[in-house]
Design an enzyme around this catalytic site. Sequence first.
Site, PDB file in Angstrom:
ATOM      1  N   GLN A 105       0.850  -1.199   0.000  1.00 49.53           N
ATOM      2  CA  GLN A 105       0.000   0.000   0.000  1.00 49.53           C
ATOM      3  C   GLN A 105       0.888   1.252   0.000  1.00 49.53           C
ATOM      4  O   GLN A 105       0.388   2.365  -0.131  1.00 49.53           O
ATOM      5  CB  GLN A 105      -0.896   0.024   1.245  1.00 49.53           C
ATOM      6  CG  GLN A 105      -1.831  -1.174   1.358  1.00 49.53           C
ATOM      7  CD  GLN A 105      -2.489  -1.227   2.712  1.00 49.53           C
ATOM      8  OE1 GLN A 105      -3.560  -0.646   2.929  1.00 49.53           O
ATOM      9  NE2 GLN A 105      -1.857  -1.917   3.645  1.00 49.53           N
ATOM     10  N   HIS A 123      -1.461   1.580  -4.204  1.00 51.99           N
ATOM     11  CA  HIS A 123      -1.799   3.002  -4.030  1.00 51.99           C
ATOM     12  C   HIS A 123      -0.862   3.898  -4.825  1.00 51.99           C
ATOM     13  O   HIS A 123      -0.710   5.072  -4.504  1.00 51.99           O
ATOM     14  CB  HIS A 123      -1.758   3.369  -2.536  1.00 51.99           C
ATOM     15  CG  HIS A 123      -2.863   2.703  -1.771  1.00 51.99           C
ATOM     16  ND1 HIS A 123      -2.874   2.598  -0.403  1.00 51.99           N
ATOM     17  CD2 HIS A 123      -3.996   2.082  -2.188  1.00 51.99           C
ATOM     18  CE1 HIS A 123      -3.971   1.961  -0.013  1.00 51.99           C
ATOM     19  NE2 HIS A 123      -4.668   1.631  -1.079  1.00 51.99           N
ATOM     20  N   CYS A 131      -0.372  13.873 -15.800  1.00 50.00           N
ATOM     21  CA  CYS A 131      -1.153  15.104 -15.924  1.00 50.00           C
ATOM     22  C   CYS A 131      -2.508  14.915 -15.232  1.00 50.00           C
ATOM     23  O   CYS A 131      -3.191  13.907 -15.437  1.00 50.00           O
ATOM     24  CB  CYS A 131      -1.381  15.433 -17.401  1.00 50.00           C
ATOM     25  SG  CYS A 131      -2.462  16.838 -17.660  1.00 50.00           S
ATOM     26  N   CYS A 134      -5.157  15.224 -18.419  1.00 50.43           N
ATOM     27  CA  CYS A 134      -5.281  14.212 -19.494  1.00 50.43           C
ATOM     28  C   CYS A 134      -4.594  12.892 -19.154  1.00 50.43           C
ATOM     29  O   CYS A 134      -4.552  11.977 -19.985  1.00 50.43           O
ATOM     30  CB  CYS A 134      -4.702  14.784 -20.800  1.00 50.43           C
ATOM     31  SG  CYS A 134      -2.892  14.879 -20.801  1.00 50.43           S
ATOM     32  N   GLY A 198       2.760  -4.543   8.971  1.00 49.27           N
ATOM     33  CA  GLY A 198       2.824  -3.091   9.116  1.00 49.27           C
ATOM     34  C   GLY A 198       1.645  -2.342   8.550  1.00 49.27           C
ATOM     35  O   GLY A 198       1.798  -1.235   8.032  1.00 49.27           O
ATOM     36  N   SER A 200      -2.571  -1.215   9.356  1.00 52.19           N
ATOM     37  CA  SER A 200      -3.710  -1.192  10.291  1.00 52.19           C
ATOM     38  C   SER A 200      -4.907  -1.900   9.684  1.00 52.19           C
ATOM     39  O   SER A 200      -5.892  -2.189  10.374  1.00 52.19           O
ATOM     40  CB  SER A 200      -4.074   0.263  10.610  1.00 52.19           C
ATOM     41  OG  SER A 200      -4.447   0.927   9.378  1.00 52.19           O
ATOM     42  N   PRO A 225       3.085  -4.566  15.870  1.00 54.60           N
ATOM     43  CA  PRO A 225       3.125  -4.438  17.339  1.00 54.60           C
ATOM     44  C   PRO A 225       1.742  -4.175  17.935  1.00 54.60           C
ATOM     45  O   PRO A 225       1.515  -4.406  19.120  1.00 54.60           O
ATOM     46  CB  PRO A 225       4.046  -3.225  17.572  1.00 54.60           C
ATOM     47  CG  PRO A 225       4.751  -2.989  16.290  1.00 54.60           C
ATOM     48  CD  PRO A 225       3.888  -3.535  15.207  1.00 54.60           C
ATOM     49  N   ALA A 242       8.462  -5.158  12.221  1.00 50.16           N
ATOM     50  CA  ALA A 242       8.869  -5.920  11.037  1.00 50.16           C
ATOM     51  C   ALA A 242      10.385  -6.067  10.958  1.00 50.16           C
ATOM     52  O   ALA A 242      10.910  -7.137  10.618  1.00 50.16           O
ATOM     53  CB  ALA A 242       8.336  -5.218   9.792  1.00 50.16           C
TER      54      ALA A 242
END
Length: 260
Positions: A105, A123, A131, A134, A198, A200, A225, A242
């Site tokens: 992500q 993501h 652009c 366009c 890592g 949520s 954690p 991690a």
Amino acid sequence: MITERKLPAGLITKICNARHAVFFTGAGISKASGVPTFRDGADGTWNRLNWRLYATLDGFKNNREEVWKWYELRRLSIHAASPNDGHLGIANFEKLLPKVTVITQNVDDLHERAGSQSVIHLHGSLFSHRCAACAHPHTMNVTSPEGQIVASTPQPRCTRCGGWIRPGVVWFGEGLPEADFANAVAAVNDCDLFFSIGTSLDVHPAANLAFMAAKRPICVVQVNPQETALNDQATFTLKEKAEKALPAILQAISEGSQHV
Ligand code: APR
């Protein structure tokens, strides 16, 4: 501090027998590289900044220069960062297992710089631009006379239509890149080992991948954690960072230790 003896019994055997491992990662894996997470504690980005301003198309349209500068600052800070033992650990698994797919992500390039070969960015990336009008791709290669990567200011315009260039990241309310998401779903449906590291698992549809994996008859390992909604569905949960957990797993594998 995790130690080998703290690894859950059976975890190492499951990992060593895997055919295709998926590593699904979020901001937590880059925290040790100095890249802030989004919701994790007071220094989480969205606990300090308004996501509606910095991570939506309307925010960009209404505050274009401020949003552009913020993404350029993030791009430069990640360029100055280095992969940590979490990224490097995942890259090492490519030498141990028949097939590894990283689904991230994150919009940084730390998995690639750690050596991971197969990385799906759900993501987008801070290192791709297009652009806003366009969607024509824009190559960002602004450097100082000494060859240092520097911020691109003023904000560049599209060479094809003259529109404003935007970061190639997915903002809230925007769709995920269809081909990347389809490849991620295919990897989750094919894998026999799924790590959620890592994240949520607060943001969908990306987070759905972890719950899809948990519904399949495979080994699901969470490294975080903090607790998440995956805790009661994962096969194993390592309440650990991690950058500590992944080297400990690799160490156990390299010593061939079997956990009874
Ligand atoms: N190792 C492992 N996990 C960690 C570490 C660490 N060293 N440090 C923090 N974490 C965990 C936190 O406990 C938290 O659960 O990482 C998680 C980070 O969660 P978020 O900040 O919500 O980040 P993420 O899950 O990646 O967010 C998903 O939200 O804003 C959007 O697009 C953005 O991709 C992002 C998405």
